[in-house]
Design a protein around this motif. Structure first.
Motif, mmCIF file in Angstrom:
data_model
loop_
_atom_site.group_PDB
_atom_site.id
_atom_site.type_symbol
_atom_site.label_atom_id
_atom_site.label_comp_id
_atom_site.label_asym_id
_atom_site.label_seq_id
_atom_site.Cartn_x
_atom_site.Cartn_y
_atom_site.Cartn_z
ATOM 1 N N SER A 173 -8.910 17.830 -4.141
ATOM 2 C CA SER A 173 -8.128 16.897 -3.344
ATOM 3 C C SER A 173 -6.657 16.952 -3.738
ATOM 4 C CB SER A 173 -8.669 15.483 -3.530
ATOM 5 O OG SER A 173 -7.882 14.560 -2.840
ATOM 6 N N TYR B 2 7.350 10.180 2.399
ATOM 7 C CA TYR B 2 7.810 10.657 1.118
ATOM 8 C C TYR B 2 9.207 10.127 0.875
ATOM 9 C CZ TYR B 2 7.280 13.795 -2.745
ATOM 10 O OH TYR B 2 7.124 14.297 -3.999
ATOM 11 N N HIS C 265 -5.599 6.555 -0.285
ATOM 12 C CA HIS C 265 -5.190 7.428 0.802
ATOM 13 C C HIS C 265 -3.746 7.855 0.617
ATOM 14 C CE1 HIS C 265 -8.787 7.227 3.230
ATOM 15 N NE2 HIS C 265 -8.846 5.930 3.023
ATOM 16 N N GLU C 266 -3.503 9.105 0.881
ATOM 17 C CA GLU C 266 -2.177 9.671 0.676
ATOM 18 C C GLU C 266 -1.338 9.631 1.948
ATOM 19 O OE1 GLU C 266 -0.440 11.268 -1.977
ATOM 20 O OE2 GLU C 266 -1.894 10.102 -3.123
ATOM 21 N N HIS D 20 11.584 10.720 3.875
ATOM 22 C CA HIS D 20 11.038 11.827 4.649
ATOM 23 C C HIS D 20 9.683 11.424 5.197
ATOM 24 C CE1 HIS D 20 14.108 14.619 3.397
ATOM 25 N NE2 HIS D 20 13.876 14.352 2.121
ATOM 26 N N THR D 21 9.427 11.803 6.407
ATOM 27 C CA THR D 21 8.132 11.505 6.983
ATOM 28 C C THR D 21 7.723 12.699 7.835
ATOM 29 O OG1 THR D 21 6.862 9.876 8.172
ATOM 30 C CG2 THR D 21 9.009 10.399 9.062
ATOM 31 N N GLN D 22 6.447 12.991 7.843
ATOM 32 C CA GLN D 22 6.006 14.146 8.609
ATOM 33 C C GLN D 22 4.551 14.012 9.013
ATOM 34 O OE1 GLN D 22 5.852 17.939 6.571
ATOM 35 N NE2 GLN D 22 6.370 19.043 8.440
ATOM 36 N N VAL E 57 -3.589 7.842 12.255
ATOM 37 C CA VAL E 57 -3.348 7.060 13.463
ATOM 38 C C VAL E 57 -4.046 7.715 14.650
ATOM 39 C CG1 VAL E 57 -1.575 6.186 15.029
ATOM 40 C CG2 VAL E 57 -1.123 6.320 12.566
ATOM 41 N N ALA F 13 0.832 -1.203 0.000
ATOM 42 C CA ALA F 13 0.000 0.000 0.000
ATOM 43 C C ALA F 13 0.862 1.246 0.000
ATOM 44 C CB ALA F 13 -0.921 0.013 1.212
ATOM 45 N N GLY F 14 1.837 1.262 0.882
ATOM 46 C CA GLY F 14 2.695 2.421 0.983
ATOM 47 C C GLY F 14 3.426 2.674 -0.315
ATOM 48 N N ASP G 104 -1.170 8.084 6.359
ATOM 49 C CA ASP G 104 -1.702 7.216 7.397
ATOM 50 C C ASP G 104 -2.475 8.073 8.387
ATOM 51 O OD1 ASP G 104 -0.124 5.369 6.119
ATOM 52 O OD2 ASP G 104 1.489 5.472 7.596
ATOM 53 N N ALA H 70 -1.629 4.833 4.060
ATOM 54 C CA ALA H 70 -1.330 5.371 2.731
ATOM 55 C C ALA H 70 -1.325 4.248 1.709
ATOM 56 C CB ALA H 70 0.024 6.069 2.747
ATOM 57 N N GLY H 71 -1.940 4.498 0.585
ATOM 58 C CA GLY H 71 -1.941 3.520 -0.484
ATOM 59 C C GLY H 71 -3.204 2.682 -0.538
ATOM 60 N N ASP I 186 -7.607 13.987 1.389
ATOM 61 C CA ASP I 186 -6.479 14.013 0.456
ATOM 62 C C ASP I 186 -6.468 12.807 -0.481
ATOM 63 O OD1 ASP I 186 -5.938 12.117 2.296
ATOM 64 O OD2 ASP I 186 -3.937 12.807 2.802
ATOM 65 N N ILE J 33 -5.001 19.715 -2.135
ATOM 66 C CA ILE J 33 -4.679 19.413 -0.738
ATOM 67 C C ILE J 33 -3.361 18.661 -0.669
ATOM 68 C CG2 ILE J 33 -5.366 18.089 1.302
ATOM 69 C CD1 ILE J 33 -8.272 18.581 0.492
ATOM 70 N N VAL J 34 -3.230 17.677 -1.534
ATOM 71 C CA VAL J 34 -2.008 16.882 -1.547
ATOM 72 C C VAL J 34 -0.806 17.754 -1.897
ATOM 73 C CG1 VAL J 34 -0.808 14.994 -2.703
ATOM 74 C CG2 VAL J 34 -3.217 14.765 -2.105
ATOM 75 N N ALA K 261 1.198 4.158 -3.075
ATOM 76 C CA ALA K 261 0.916 5.575 -2.884
ATOM 77 C C ALA K 261 2.080 6.414 -3.366
ATOM 78 C CB ALA K 261 0.656 5.853 -1.413
ATOM 79 N N ARG K 262 3.259 5.962 -3.063
ATOM 80 C CA ARG K 262 4.403 6.772 -3.413
ATOM 81 C C ARG K 262 4.695 6.763 -4.902
ATOM 82 N NH1 ARG K 262 6.091 4.819 0.956
ATOM 83 N NH2 ARG K 262 7.300 3.184 -0.005
ATOM 84 N N VAL L 62 -0.079 11.096 8.940
ATOM 85 C CA VAL L 62 1.358 11.038 8.699
ATOM 86 C C VAL L 62 1.622 10.765 7.225
ATOM 87 C CG1 VAL L 62 3.518 9.907 9.353
ATOM 88 C CG2 VAL L 62 1.651 10.083 11.006
ATOM 89 N N THR M 59 1.251 15.579 9.115
ATOM 90 C CA THR M 59 0.684 16.673 8.324
ATOM 91 C C THR M 59 -0.536 17.300 8.993
ATOM 92 O OG1 THR M 59 -0.606 15.084 7.052
ATOM 93 C CG2 THR M 59 1.487 15.772 6.123
#
Lengths: 243, 243
Positions: free
Chosen positions: A145, B73, B106-107, B83-85, B111, A11-12, B109, B52-53, B99, A148-149, A15-16, B70, B87
């Motif tokens: 959307s 990237y 989904h862009e 990179h992770t952040q 949580v 999934a991750g 996660d 995400a995904g 998003d 937003i991204v 998305a990327r 979260v 958001t």
DNA sequence: CGGGGGGTTGAGATGTCTCAAGGGGTGTGG
DNA sequence: CCACACCCCTTGAGACATCTCAACCCCCCG
């Protein structure tokens, strides 16, 4: 409790994959509107298409040219200079004004960086239209959307990347979008003519203009790009992408 | 049924009222959906509402509790850590998943920071519904637009503000939204119980957790806030606002 | 020819990061 | 019930990236 963000999940990855290497972008065209005879408007370089605070009458799709959107934010109320920042650049086929829908007023200024033409889509027409056509409604939602991204990615970039990566990502993103705007799909533009100043780039990237200038110079010295004022040639794409 | 965007609609007002001086916020409730018997779901602290995904099935409105979103990237492709952040943080009455509409995935996660309940609104139901009811369509668009503004403000903050202002803005924004979520409109919460770690805050603000900790300590020394772990009391609001 | 905007480059100031140590809490297993 | 481990938070000191201030250049335009 472990949030456990797994970068390796299918999934991750999926998305990327859509994200490419570069940063924002993801502008989409309101293609279904092509068939509709919306009026157009010409905006001269330096002129504002709209200003923050104005009532939102229409959304705009860039036909040709380039805009920057500038957000102003009071310096936590009183005293000194208000915070101001370029929140985006907008090329052909990208849509402007989306941030104003929530308050019915524009949240930022949109300034033409060169002589430009936009298509005017009055919201009073657009909304009923979207209620009629499911595909169009969906596309409008998708565009919003995507915006937003885009904004989130910008935030992520500003929050986590050093200057070098920001500038590199900016160039890659710009070249991709330039390509998308000319619809010469496939390969990406390698020769860029930046319509904005170093100060604009810096504002967008959260850097000072000197830092932008220095970083560009360094990228040139290292052979990643060719540089001649606002003319940029991307020499070594992987060098920009990998670190 | 009012086709045009009306600044006087409840949705419009709600959106603007949330803007205030502080930073992001601007979450809006999908109020018209209150009447519709959407199902709910409980999420335990630390668990992901979505990742995400994953294909986008529904949007979610927080009924109670708190989430963080979260974004991950890739570090410009290969090599080291991506990179992770964080958001965004999402309190009661705020909507999650916006998003993902553009890619149908989904862009980020989502949580749960504490045991939470969400209302599930399947997009397959939501879109036709919005085509039927103009007010609902408009509200959905307004919510998405508000999210764009929120993300842009975050970007602006990350691009222009020093650590002290970021933390102050975060506290003010959180207190406002806490107030909005408890619908005890009027005065703002002065006693906050932060459900997230310093690392979460830092990630969100583009700072290291040590910097967040130091900044909070300094704000306490100066008498702007009271501090006891995650318990924060806002002592001098103007001190936080004015620089 | 003078002025101004845009760009480059240098050198020192500074805010934030990095690395490191230590102090509570809380849950779990002995 | 204690002991240990782990997470979260705090604080310090030095490293480092970017900002700030300043000088200079180029080009275009009036």
């Amino acid at each position: 409790m472990e949030p456990s963000i797994d970068p390796a999940t299918p999934a991750g990855r999926a998305a990327r994959d859509g994200a490419h290497g570069a940063v924002p972008s993801l502008h989409v065209r309101l293609s279904d509107a092509d068939a509709i005879p919306f009026p157009t408007r010409t905006v001269e370089r330096g002129d504002a298409l709209y200003c923050a605070g104005e009532p939102l009458r229409s959304l705009y799709t860039v036909q040709s040219g380039c805009f920057k959107t500038v957000a102003t934010y009071p310096s936590t109320d009183d005293d000194s200079a208000p915070h101001t920042q370029v929140t985006g650049f907008h090329l052909a086929n990208e849509t402007l004004g989306l941030d104003g829908v929530c308050t019915s007023r524009h949240e930022s200024d949109a300034v033409a960086l060169e002589a430009s033409v936009v298509r005017i889509m009055p919201v009073g027409i657009l909304e009923p239209l979207c209620r009629e056509y499911a595909a169009m409604q969906h596309e409008l939602l998708a565009i919003m959307s995507a915006e937003i991204v885009r904004a989130s990615r910008l935030a992520l970039m500003l929050g986590t990347m050093p200057a070098r990566e920001r500038v590199a990502a900016f160039l890659l993103d710009f070249s991709e979008r330039l390509d998308a705007s000319t619809s010469s799909s496939g390969e990406r533009a390698t020769e860029l003519l930046l319509p904005m100043t170093r100060a604009d780039i810096g504002s967008y990237l959260g850097l000072e203009l000197e830092t932008v200038s220095r970083t560009l110079s360094k990228l040139q010295r290292e052979g990643a790009i060719g540089l001649n004022g606002r003319q940029v040639r991307i020499v070594d794409r992987t060098m920009l992408e990998h670190h």
